[in-house]
Design a protein around this motif. Structure first.
Motif, PDB file in Angstrom:
ATOM      1  N   SER A  24       0.847  -1.195   0.000  1.00 36.16           N
ATOM      2  CA  SER A  24       0.000   0.000   0.000  1.00 36.16           C
ATOM      3  C   SER A  24       0.878   1.239   0.000  1.00 36.16           C
ATOM      4  CB  SER A  24      -0.912   0.017   1.229  1.00 36.16           C
ATOM      5  OG  SER A  24      -1.791  -1.104   1.228  1.00 36.16           O
ATOM      6  N   SER A  25       0.401   2.266  -0.721  1.00 38.05           N
ATOM      7  CA  SER A  25       1.072   3.573  -0.747  1.00 38.05           C
ATOM      8  C   SER A  25       0.005   4.645  -0.655  1.00 38.05           C
ATOM      9  CB  SER A  25       1.890   3.735  -2.038  1.00 38.05           C
ATOM     10  OG  SER A  25       2.900   2.759  -2.125  1.00 38.05           O
ATOM     11  N   GLY A  26      -0.206   5.163   0.543  1.00 39.43           N
ATOM     12  CA  GLY A  26      -1.267   6.136   0.749  1.00 39.43           C
ATOM     13  C   GLY A  26      -2.628   5.512   0.482  1.00 39.43           C
ATOM     14  N   PRO A  27      -3.441   6.139  -0.380  1.00 41.31           N
ATOM     15  CA  PRO A  27      -4.769   5.594  -0.635  1.00 41.31           C
ATOM     16  C   PRO A  27      -4.774   4.464  -1.666  1.00 41.31           C
ATOM     17  CG  PRO A  27      -4.487   7.625  -1.855  1.00 41.31           C
ATOM     18  CD  PRO A  27      -3.227   7.442  -1.043  1.00 41.31           C
ATOM     19  N   ILE A  28      -3.612   4.061  -2.149  1.00 35.10           N
ATOM     20  CA  ILE A  28      -3.537   3.064  -3.223  1.00 35.10           C
ATOM     21  C   ILE A  28      -3.005   1.746  -2.682  1.00 35.10           C
ATOM     22  CG2 ILE A  28      -2.485   2.487  -5.432  1.00 35.10           C
ATOM     23  CD1 ILE A  28      -2.377   5.432  -6.082  1.00 35.10           C
ATOM     24  N   ASP A  29      -3.764   0.687  -2.911  1.00 35.61           N
ATOM     25  CA  ASP A  29      -3.294  -0.671  -2.667  1.00 35.61           C
ATOM     26  C   ASP A  29      -2.813  -1.225  -4.013  1.00 35.61           C
ATOM     27  OD1 ASP A  29      -4.181  -0.476  -0.019  1.00 35.61           O
ATOM     28  OD2 ASP A  29      -6.189  -1.163  -0.568  1.00 35.61           O
ATOM     29  N   TRP A  30      -1.629  -1.808  -4.044  1.00 39.89           N
ATOM     30  CA  TRP A  30      -1.080  -2.245  -5.315  1.00 39.89           C
ATOM     31  C   TRP A  30      -0.615  -3.695  -5.254  1.00 39.89           C
ATOM     32  CZ3 TRP A  30       3.866  -3.856  -4.563  1.00 39.89           C
ATOM     33  CH2 TRP A  30       4.572  -3.281  -3.493  1.00 39.89           C
ATOM     34  N   LEU A  31      -0.578  -4.285  -6.413  1.00 36.96           N
ATOM     35  CA  LEU A  31      -0.109  -5.660  -6.564  1.00 36.96           C
ATOM     36  C   LEU A  31       0.602  -5.766  -7.905  1.00 36.96           C
ATOM     37  CD1 LEU A  31      -1.884  -8.980  -5.818  1.00 36.96           C
ATOM     38  CD2 LEU A  31      -1.035  -8.592  -8.130  1.00 36.96           C
ATOM     39  N   VAL A  32       1.784  -6.365  -7.917  1.00 37.42           N
ATOM     40  CA  VAL A  32       2.509  -6.640  -9.156  1.00 37.42           C
ATOM     41  C   VAL A  32       2.901  -8.120  -9.143  1.00 37.42           C
ATOM     42  CG1 VAL A  32       3.381  -4.295  -9.443  1.00 37.42           C
ATOM     43  CG2 VAL A  32       4.716  -5.955  -8.124  1.00 37.42           C
ATOM     44  N   GLY A  33       3.034  -8.674 -10.320  1.00 37.85           N
ATOM     45  CA  GLY A  33       3.378 -10.082 -10.372  1.00 37.85           C
ATOM     46  C   GLY A  33       3.887 -10.504 -11.737  1.00 37.85           C
ATOM     47  N   ALA A  34       4.381 -11.725 -11.785  1.00 34.48           N
ATOM     48  CA  ALA A  34       4.868 -12.318 -13.027  1.00 34.48           C
ATOM     49  C   ALA A  34       4.510 -13.795 -13.021  1.00 34.48           C
ATOM     50  CB  ALA A  34       6.377 -12.130 -13.175  1.00 34.48           C
ATOM     51  N   TYR A  35       4.347 -14.347 -14.229  1.00 32.50           N
ATOM     52  CA  TYR A  35       3.935 -15.744 -14.373  1.00 32.50           C
ATOM     53  C   TYR A  35       4.696 -16.365 -15.520  1.00 32.50           C
ATOM     54  CZ  TYR A  35       0.974 -19.735 -15.624  1.00 32.50           C
ATOM     55  OH  TYR A  35       0.506 -20.987 -15.942  1.00 32.50           O
ATOM     56  N   GLY A  36       5.135 -17.601 -15.344  1.00 38.11           N
ATOM     57  CA  GLY A  36       5.811 -18.342 -16.392  1.00 38.11           C
ATOM     58  C   GLY A  36       5.264 -19.751 -16.491  1.00 38.11           C
ATOM     59  N   PHE A  37       5.171 -20.255 -17.727  1.00 38.71           N
ATOM     60  CA  PHE A  37       4.620 -21.600 -17.948  1.00 38.71           C
ATOM     61  C   PHE A  37       5.371 -22.237 -19.111  1.00 38.71           C
ATOM     62  CE2 PHE A  37       1.759 -24.427 -20.286  1.00 38.71           C
ATOM     63  CZ  PHE A  37       1.343 -25.288 -19.287  1.00 38.71           C
ATOM     64  N   LYS A  38       5.711 -23.510 -18.965  1.00 40.47           N
ATOM     65  CA  LYS A  38       6.378 -24.262 -20.024  1.00 40.47           C
ATOM     66  C   LYS A  38       5.796 -25.663 -20.069  1.00 40.47           C
ATOM     67  CE  LYS A  38      10.914 -26.005 -21.531  1.00 40.47           C
ATOM     68  NZ  LYS A  38      10.698 -25.644 -22.941  1.00 40.47           N
ATOM     69  N   GLU A  39       5.497 -26.126 -21.279  1.00 40.35           N
ATOM     70  CA  GLU A  39       4.966 -27.475 -21.445  1.00 40.35           C
ATOM     71  C   GLU A  39       5.566 -28.107 -22.691  1.00 40.35           C
ATOM     72  OE1 GLU A  39       0.651 -29.545 -21.177  1.00 40.35           O
ATOM     73  OE2 GLU A  39       0.871 -28.129 -22.830  1.00 40.35           O
ATOM     74  N   ASP A  40       5.987 -29.365 -22.564  1.00 41.48           N
ATOM     75  CA  ASP A  40       6.432 -30.191 -23.686  1.00 41.48           C
ATOM     76  C   ASP A  40       5.489 -31.385 -23.774  1.00 41.48           C
ATOM     77  OD1 ASP A  40       8.696 -28.587 -24.308  1.00 41.48           O
ATOM     78  OD2 ASP A  40       9.784 -29.519 -22.646  1.00 41.48           O
ATOM     79  N   GLN A  41       4.881 -31.556 -24.952  1.00 38.29           N
ATOM     80  CA  GLN A  41       3.862 -32.589 -25.122  1.00 38.29           C
ATOM     81  C   GLN A  41       4.174 -33.426 -26.353  1.00 38.29           C
ATOM     82  OE1 GLN A  41      -0.071 -31.028 -25.580  1.00 38.29           O
ATOM     83  NE2 GLN A  41      -1.045 -33.010 -25.845  1.00 38.29           N
ATOM     84  N   ASN A  42       3.983 -34.731 -26.235  1.00 34.32           N
ATOM     85  CA  ASN A  42       4.149 -35.655 -27.349  1.00 34.32           C
ATOM     86  C   ASN A  42       2.856 -36.442 -27.482  1.00 34.32           C
ATOM     87  OD1 ASN A  42       4.870 -37.903 -29.036  1.00 34.32           O
ATOM     88  ND2 ASN A  42       7.013 -37.472 -28.593  1.00 34.32           N
ATOM     89  N   SER A  43       2.234 -36.379 -28.661  1.00 33.72           N
ATOM     90  CA  SER A  43       0.930 -36.995 -28.865  1.00 33.72           C
ATOM     91  C   SER A  43       0.945 -37.859 -30.108  1.00 33.72           C
ATOM     92  CB  SER A  43      -0.149 -35.904 -28.997  1.00 33.72           C
ATOM     93  OG  SER A  43      -1.412 -36.476 -29.273  1.00 33.72           O
ATOM     94  N   SER A  44       0.368 -39.048 -30.021  1.00 32.97           N
ATOM     95  CA  SER A  44       0.198 -39.920 -31.181  1.00 32.97           C
ATOM     96  C   SER A  44      -1.051 -40.771 -30.968  1.00 32.97           C
ATOM     97  CB  SER A  44       1.427 -40.803 -31.397  1.00 32.97           C
ATOM     98  OG  SER A  44       1.672 -41.606 -30.259  1.00 32.97           O
ATOM     99  N   TYR A  45      -1.859 -40.914 -32.019  1.00 33.65           N
ATOM    100  CA  TYR A  45      -3.104 -41.678 -31.907  1.00 33.65           C
ATOM    101  C   TYR A  45      -3.534 -42.154 -33.286  1.00 33.65           C
ATOM    102  CZ  TYR A  45      -5.009 -37.096 -33.165  1.00 33.65           C
ATOM    103  OH  TYR A  45      -5.254 -35.893 -33.781  1.00 33.65           O
TER     104      TYR A  45
END
Length: 324
Positions: A24-45
């Motif tokens: 919080s900074s005075g009247p402001i509530d704040w939130l910051v963030g980061a996200y990472g995702f990695k996927e390796d997929q092998n499919s056969s049918y």
């Protein structure tokens, strides 16, 4: 009937990480963030329609997504708050090592380059039962590798107001998107590429009221919503550029979903909780595009207005689109 068997295997490895920092900074509530995702997929049918079609398809998929976001809440007064947020997403999708084989015996033509359909079936005496016949037209699997990065900035804006001591009124508008990708199917427009689909986007409008009664032992929540989808991703049975039946994800239309919900939670005595909820939804396709092979379904038989496709006819024949 066409049956899809995934007995051959579908394996995936995923790794995700999210970090958030709030303050919080005075009247402001704040939130910051980061996200990472990695996927390796092998499919056969195997896709099987008896002797008409027996094909084995396989591919490798890679996904790498990164996002950064922030949300600010500005406390205008003790009873009124303005909320805003923004998110940047970069989503890279790749399809590698595409493999397509006919499984003998089947009448699938294994050589469409000679201009004659049906003269080279994957069946005895050309191919013994159980033989795999290459359907990549001699193209190395790596030549069909595809990669694309989808980037989008999405946002949120809204407010919260304490209209009574135990009643909260809120409303917000939120945008979002789902990345595009690739199918294990050959594009009818060009046999050198796999069939891709575009990102899906949504704008969601929400307004609601949260209430507490009897010192919090009874809660009553009301909410109305309106969701506007564009470039809606749908699964459709179609013929690909090699004339093979495939179940593919396509960007097929636009839709709206609107409705409301009522939720009641009661705690009549200690240790007991009763919940009740009801929701009403009204869903409509504002535009729905169906792509179908002209030699199998005559234009106009769907009961919809049909316009010529912008795609040139491939081995599957002329293509038409019906707008519902």
């Amino acid at each position: 009937p066409t049956r899809r068997s995934s007995d051959l295997g579908e394996r995936a490895e995923q790794l995700s990480l999210e970090a958030r920092l709030a303050g919080s900074s005075g009247p402001i509530d704040w939130l910051v963030g980061a996200y990472g995702f990695k996927e390796d997929q092998n499919s056969s049918y195997v896709v099987s329609s008896g002797l008409i079609q027996r094909i084995l398809v396989g591919s490798e998929f890679e996904t790498e997504a990164l996002a950064a976001f922030t949300e600010l809440t500005f406390n205008i007064s003790d009873d009124l708050r303005a909320i805003g947020g923004i998110r940047y997403t970069s989503d890279e999708r790749a399809q590698l090592n595409v493999r397509r084989f006919a499984l003998s015996p089947t009448i699938i033509d294994t050589d469409l380059t000679d201009g004659i359909n049906g003269d080279d079936p994957c069946a005895p005496p050309l191919a013994a039962p159980g033989t795999l016949c290459d359907l990549n037209l001699g193209i190395p699997p790596q030549a069909l590798d595809s990669r694309n990065t989808f980037e989008r900035v999405t946002w949120k804006a809204g407010f919260e107001a304490n209209i009574l001591e135990d009643s909260l009124l809120f409303a917000n508008v939120t945008t979002g998107f789902k990345a595009g990708g690739y199918n294990i199917a050959i594009d009818p427009a060009t046999l050198a590429n796999t069939l891709a689909y575009d990102p899906e986007t949504i704008t969601a409008y929400t307004i609601g009221l949260k209430n507490e009664f009897l010192d919090g032992d009874l809660r009553l929540n009301l909410e109305a919503f309106y969701w506007d989808y564009a470039d809606l991703q749908l699964t459709q049975l179609l013929l690909d550029g090699l004339g093979q039946v495939t179940l593919a994800t396509v960007t097929a239309g636009q839709a709206t979903i609107q409705g409301g919900r009522v939720e009641m939670i009661a705690q009549p005595w200690r240790g007991a909780t009763l919940q009740f909820g009801v929701e009403y939804t009204d869903t409509k396709y504002d535009e729905f595009v169906v792509t179908q092979p002209g030699q199998l379904v005559a234009p106009g038989s769907t009961g919809c207005a049909v316009t010529p496709s912008s795609l040139p006819p491939g081995p599957a024949g002329q293509i038409g689109r019906a707008h519902v």
